[in-house]
Design a protein around this motif. Structure first.
Motif, short mmCIF file in Angstrom:
data_model
loop_
_atom_site.label_atom_id
_atom_site.label_comp_id
_atom_site.label_asym_id
_atom_site.label_seq_id
_atom_site.Cartn_x
_atom_site.Cartn_y
_atom_site.Cartn_z
N LYS A 74 0.83 -1.20 0.00
CA LYS A 74 0.00 0.00 0.00
C LYS A 74 0.87 1.26 0.00
CE LYS A 74 -4.30 0.59 1.72
NZ LYS A 74 -5.37 0.58 2.71
N TYR A 75 2.08 1.16 0.58
CA TYR A 75 2.98 2.32 0.62
C TYR A 75 3.46 2.74 -0.77
CZ TYR A 75 2.86 1.89 5.66
OH TYR A 75 2.43 1.83 6.97
N THR A 76 3.30 1.87 -1.78
CA THR A 76 3.66 2.22 -3.15
C THR A 76 2.45 2.75 -3.92
OG1 THR A 76 3.15 0.04 -4.10
CG2 THR A 76 5.37 0.35 -3.19
N GLY A 77 1.29 2.76 -3.27
CA GLY A 77 0.07 3.21 -3.93
C GLY A 77 -0.79 2.07 -4.44
N ASP A 78 -0.31 0.84 -4.26
CA ASP A 78 -1.03 -0.34 -4.72
C ASP A 78 -1.67 -1.07 -3.54
OD1 ASP A 78 0.03 0.31 -7.17
OD2 ASP A 78 1.54 -1.29 -7.16
N VAL A 79 -2.72 -1.85 -3.83
CA VAL A 79 -3.38 -2.65 -2.80
C VAL A 79 -3.62 -4.04 -3.36
CG1 VAL A 79 -5.41 -2.89 -1.33
CG2 VAL A 79 -4.56 -0.63 -1.86
N LYS A 80 -3.25 -5.08 -2.55
CA LYS A 80 -3.55 -6.46 -2.93
C LYS A 80 -4.86 -6.86 -2.30
CE LYS A 80 0.76 -8.77 -3.86
NZ LYS A 80 1.90 -9.37 -3.21
N TYR A 91 -5.78 -10.00 -6.46
CA TYR A 91 -5.86 -8.94 -7.45
C TYR A 91 -5.02 -7.79 -6.95
CZ TYR A 91 -9.88 -11.50 -9.18
OH TYR A 91 -10.70 -12.48 -9.67
N LEU A 92 -4.38 -7.08 -7.85
CA LEU A 92 -3.59 -5.92 -7.47
C LEU A 92 -4.27 -4.68 -8.03
CD1 LEU A 92 -0.97 -4.99 -6.04
CD2 LEU A 92 0.11 -5.04 -8.28
N SER A 93 -4.70 -3.81 -7.13
CA SER A 93 -5.29 -2.54 -7.54
C SER A 93 -4.16 -1.51 -7.53
CB SER A 93 -6.39 -2.14 -6.55
OG SER A 93 -6.83 -0.83 -6.82
N THR A 94 -3.75 -1.06 -8.71
CA THR A 94 -2.62 -0.13 -8.79
C THR A 94 -3.09 1.31 -8.69
OG1 THR A 94 -2.71 -0.15 -11.19
CG2 THR A 94 -1.20 -1.71 -10.15
N ASP A 95 -2.21 2.17 -8.24
CA ASP A 95 -2.48 3.61 -8.08
C ASP A 95 -3.78 3.84 -7.31
OD1 ASP A 95 -0.15 4.25 -9.53
OD2 ASP A 95 -1.21 3.90 -11.40
N ASN A 96 -3.96 3.07 -6.26
CA ASN A 96 -5.15 3.16 -5.41
C ASN A 96 -5.11 4.39 -4.51
OD1 ASN A 96 -7.60 1.76 -4.17
ND2 ASN A 96 -6.29 2.11 -2.39
N ASN A 97 -3.92 4.73 -4.05
CA ASN A 97 -3.73 5.84 -3.11
C ASN A 97 -2.37 6.47 -3.39
OD1 ASN A 97 -3.43 2.99 -1.60
ND2 ASN A 97 -1.73 4.30 -0.99
#
Length: 138
Positions: A74-80, A91-97
């Motif tokens: 999550k610290y990279t902006g992605d969420v698994k 699933y990997l949600s990229t550029d989430n935050n």
């Protein structure tokens, strides 16, 4: 779920995650210390020396807290996300935050964690290495 808060973030007016500058600098410090050779215990000693409070506001940090932070994409902006509670499918949600840590720094930490691990996967399953990683710096 995507916007569940973790250390270094807070919720903005719209409920989305935004960077909490005060704690985000501690997240960067933790990643930097690890990459500079500090052990998790060494990082804890440094945080306590600097009087940086844990995510729960305590003076003492837990090893698990640091370990989970170092593994949290999550610290990279992605969420698994898992497909379901007991599913191996992710699933990997990229550029989430907004990102606090670059993907390169995050990947470097994952490589270093694997290098330092004293558990290997071989033909006979998981085994401990005969020689354990030791950091004399912490």
């Amino acid at each position: 779920m995507y916007d569940r808060k973790c250390y270094g973030y807070k919720h903005g007016a719209d409920g989305r995650l935004i960077i909490d500058e005060e704690t985000a600098k501690n997240v960067k410090l933790i990643f930097d210390l690890y990459l500079s050779g500090q052990s998790v215990v060494g990082i804890i000693k440094e945080l306590e020396k600097r009087e940086i409070l844990s995510p729960t506001g305590k003076e003492k940090w837990c090893k698990r807290t640091i370990d989970v932070m170092l593994s949290n994409e999550k610290y990279t902006g992605d969420v698994k996300l898992l497909k379901s509670g007991n599913s191996e499918v992710q699933y990997l949600s990229t550029d989430n935050n907004p990102a606090i840590i670059s993907k390169e720094t995050f990947e470097a930490v994952q490589v270093e964690k694997a290098r330092r691990s004293n558990v290997t996967s071989g033909e006979s399953g998981k085994q401990r290495k005969s020689k354990k990683y030791s950091s004399k710096r912490g």
